[in-house]
Design a protein around this motif. Structure first.
Motif, PDB file in Angstrom:
ATOM      1  N   HIS A  93       0.787  -1.125   0.274  1.00 30.23           N
ATOM      2  CA  HIS A  93       0.007  -0.242   0.073  1.00 30.23           C
ATOM      3  C   HIS A  93       1.340   0.969   0.434  1.00 30.23           C
ATOM      4  CE1 HIS A  93      -3.552  -2.155   0.760  1.00 30.23           C
ATOM      5  NE2 HIS A  93      -3.070  -3.176   1.444  1.00 30.23           N
ATOM      6  N   SER A  94       0.041   2.497  -0.273  1.00 31.38           N
ATOM      7  CA  SER A  94       0.692   3.876  -0.578  1.00 31.38           C
ATOM      8  C   SER A  94       0.332   4.291   0.233  1.00 31.38           C
ATOM      9  CB  SER A  94       1.568   3.938  -1.898  1.00 31.38           C
ATOM     10  OG  SER A  94       2.528   4.401  -2.784  1.00 31.38           O
ATOM     11  N   PHE A  95       0.255   5.228   1.037  1.00 32.74           N
ATOM     12  CA  PHE A  95      -0.814   6.130   1.940  1.00 32.74           C
ATOM     13  C   PHE A  95      -0.893   7.077   2.102  1.00 32.74           C
ATOM     14  CE2 PHE A  95      -2.975   8.032   5.652  1.00 32.74           C
ATOM     15  CZ  PHE A  95      -4.164   6.731   5.467  1.00 32.74           C
ATOM     16  N   HIS A  96      -1.742   7.413   1.066  1.00 34.28           N
ATOM     17  CA  HIS A  96      -1.468   9.392   0.524  1.00 34.28           C
ATOM     18  C   HIS A  96      -2.282  10.469   1.842  1.00 34.28           C
ATOM     19  CE1 HIS A  96      -1.455  13.315  -1.371  1.00 34.28           C
ATOM     20  NE2 HIS A  96      -2.580  12.948  -2.548  1.00 34.28           N
ATOM     21  N   THR A  97      -2.083  11.593   1.674  1.00 32.80           N
ATOM     22  CA  THR A  97      -3.776  12.631   2.751  1.00 32.80           C
ATOM     23  C   THR A  97      -3.220  13.640   1.095  1.00 32.80           C
ATOM     24  OG1 THR A  97      -1.263  13.178   3.804  1.00 32.80           O
ATOM     25  CG2 THR A  97      -2.767  11.757   4.979  1.00 32.80           C
ATOM     26  N   HIS A  98      -4.413  13.890   1.283  1.00 31.66           N
ATOM     27  CA  HIS A  98      -4.521  15.407   0.759  1.00 31.66           C
ATOM     28  C   HIS A  98      -4.150  16.212   1.821  1.00 31.66           C
ATOM     29  CE1 HIS A  98      -6.936  13.811  -3.235  1.00 31.66           C
ATOM     30  NE2 HIS A  98      -6.284  12.946  -2.539  1.00 31.66           N
ATOM     31  N   LEU A  99      -4.681  17.729   1.745  1.00 32.17           N
ATOM     32  CA  LEU A  99      -4.494  18.647   2.513  1.00 32.17           C
ATOM     33  C   LEU A  99      -3.231  18.775   3.452  1.00 32.17           C
ATOM     34  CD1 LEU A  99      -5.129  21.507   3.350  1.00 32.17           C
ATOM     35  CD2 LEU A  99      -6.465  20.347   5.106  1.00 32.17           C
ATOM     36  N   ALA A 100      -2.658  17.559   3.977  1.00 29.87           N
ATOM     37  CA  ALA A 100      -1.539  18.053   5.090  1.00 29.87           C
ATOM     38  C   ALA A 100      -0.363  17.073   4.568  1.00 29.87           C
ATOM     39  CB  ALA A 100      -2.550  17.593   6.593  1.00 29.87           C
ATOM     40  N   ASP A 101       0.519  17.098   4.931  1.00 26.56           N
ATOM     41  CA  ASP A 101       1.590  17.054   4.710  1.00 26.56           C
ATOM     42  C   ASP A 101       1.809  16.216   6.310  1.00 26.56           C
ATOM     43  OD1 ASP A 101       2.494  17.983   2.291  1.00 26.56           O
ATOM     44  OD2 ASP A 101       4.056  19.088   2.793  1.00 26.56           O
TER      45      ASP A 101
END
Ligand code: C2O
Length: 440
Positions: free
Chosen positions: A368-376
């Motif tokens: 899996h390659s976990f990604h968040t929008h808005l926040a680094d």
């Protein structure tokens, strides 16, 4: 299709020229099909931004807004997300905010963020993997005065490498299938190209734009290069490395000194994570001339401030269920559900576990390659150990191989509203591995 490596010349996607006014840089982009030569001698029909595969590069200045009118001349729903962008929810390319065939939509990007290698790509609900695979992605480089004050290689010596895999049939069809059946590696849209360089330093912005394949990039001669930045921008200090492990959606900013090769020499970039049955070559750098070089990699690159103390902790378990889909905490994505809520300005620690069991290759689908929008975020630790060099600094995607537990920390600031976080192995997000955080 069969092909001879290193015959195509690697293109550099053109930087789009904006129409400037006192408030912003404006662009008009049209999504349309194009016929392109991915493998020499074969024409492939792809989906593009402005007819280019990958799309044109956009260069944005910190603090200066960009407005892009995207017109969809394709026959599928689309939606554009600025990956790594701190963008108001209405302009974030939320999965259900799609552009119908024939319609357009305006996206406003404030660019109130540090220099970083962002990218824009499709995010239409449940077809983002298909759309990105078909060609809907491009680079978006935010620059700022701090970065420009550094003596790094610039101009023609600052080159994006957008690396992905593909399967191209012998009639030229770009065919979407499982990662292990996609043997062609493309750099800037060409299969295993060659790139002519001068014997000097280059800055390479490396993007893994594959929908779900991790790359382990190394030079075939084992030589070192310098990592200067990751997804969210420059590191505080450069790190010498011999390999770069990049999951789907991750980026690395590196400096390579080709002066160590004689004119007439060459070096191949390889993927050490290729399957035993695959050709591991990615591209070849041919050193064709000398050039003066006043660039340097300074010992201090940027100030990466510590995050405030976290006041909220959350746990996320990623798992696949062959009957229900790819899950986060037992759920498939529902665009009408808010999975977590936070207050603007809250710093959180997220503990993310890949509960899928390890398996023998080909096992790309187990990552899996976990990604968040808005926040680094910052990677705090992986299985209790300090993060690898490529996981230092500001990140927006982190690899989670089977069995791994990774802790990340971020501050939810900038904008309120609903944003998604998801697995950037896009077949997984299409299959439900996405959730909503509402910032209030
Ligand atoms: Cu690069 Cu939600 O994506």
């Amino acid at each position: 299709a069969e092909s001879t490596p290193f015959t195509a010349v690697m293109p550099i996607p053109p930087v789009l020229a904006p129409a400037r006014d006192s408030r912003c840089d404006r662009y008009d982009i049209t999504m349309r099909t194009a016929r392109v030569e991915i493998i020499p001698g074969l024409l492939s029909t792809v989906n593009t931004y402005n007819g280019l595969f990958p799309g044109p590069t956009i260069v944005a200045q910190r603090g200066r807004a960009v407005r892009i009118r995207q017109t969809n001349e394709l026959s599928v729903l689309t939606g554009v997300h600025l990956h790594g962008g701190k963008v108001p929810a209405a302009h974030d390319g939320h999965p259900t905010d799609t552009i119908a065939p024939g319609a357009s939509r305006v996206y406003d990007y404030p660019n109130n963020q540090s220099a970083a290698p962002l990218w824009y790509h499709d995010h239409a609900h449940m077809i983002e993997g298909d759309n990105v695979y078909s060609g809907l992605s491009g680079a978006y480089l935010v620059t700022d005065q701090q970065e420009q004050s550094l003596p790094l290689p610039h101009g023609r010596y600052d080159v994006p490498l957008q690396i992905r895999d593909a399967r191209v049939l012998s009639d030229g069809t770009l065919y979407y299938t499982r990662a292990q059946d996609r043997p062609h590696v493309l750099v800037n849209g060409k299969e295993r190209p060659r790139f002519e360089v001068a014997a000097r330093r280059y800055r390479l912005r490396i993007f893994n734009t594959s929908v779900d394949r991790p790359f382990d990039l190394r030079f075939a001669d084992g030589s070192e290069f310098v990592l200067i930045g990751t997804d969210g921008g420059l590191l505080s200090e450069p790190v010498r490395v011999q390999s770069l492990l990049l999951g789907a959606g991750e980026r690395a900013d590196v400096v390579v000194d080709f002066a160590r090769y004689a004119v007439g020499g060459s070096v191949v970039l390889v993927n050490a994570a290729a399957l035993a049955t695959e050709n591991a070559d990615v591209m070849r750098f041919d050193v064709v001339c000398t050039a003066s070089d006043s660039s340097k990699v300074p010992g201090k690159l940027a100030a990466v401030p510590p995050l405030p103390k976290a006041t909220v902790e959350r746990n996320f378990v990623l798992a696949q269920d062959w009957t229900r889909g790819a899950l986060i905490n037992g759920n498939v994505y529902d665009p009408n559900r808010v999975d977590v809520q936070t207050r603007l300005g809250t710093t959180e620690i997220w503990t993310i576990t890949n509960a899928d069991p390890a398996g023998p290759p080909p096992n790309f689908h187990l990552n899996h390659s976990f990604h968040t929008h808005l926040a680094d975020f910052r990677v705090l630790d992986r299985n209790g150990k300090p993060p690898a060099p490529t996981e230092l600094g500001c990140k927006d995607v982190v690899r989670i191989p089977p069995g791994d537990t990774v802790r990340i920390a971020m501050t939810w600031s900038g904008y309120t509203g609903r944003f998604v976080f998801h697995c950037h192995q896009l077949p997984h997000s299409e299959w439900g591995q996405m959730a909503t955080i509402e910032v209030v």
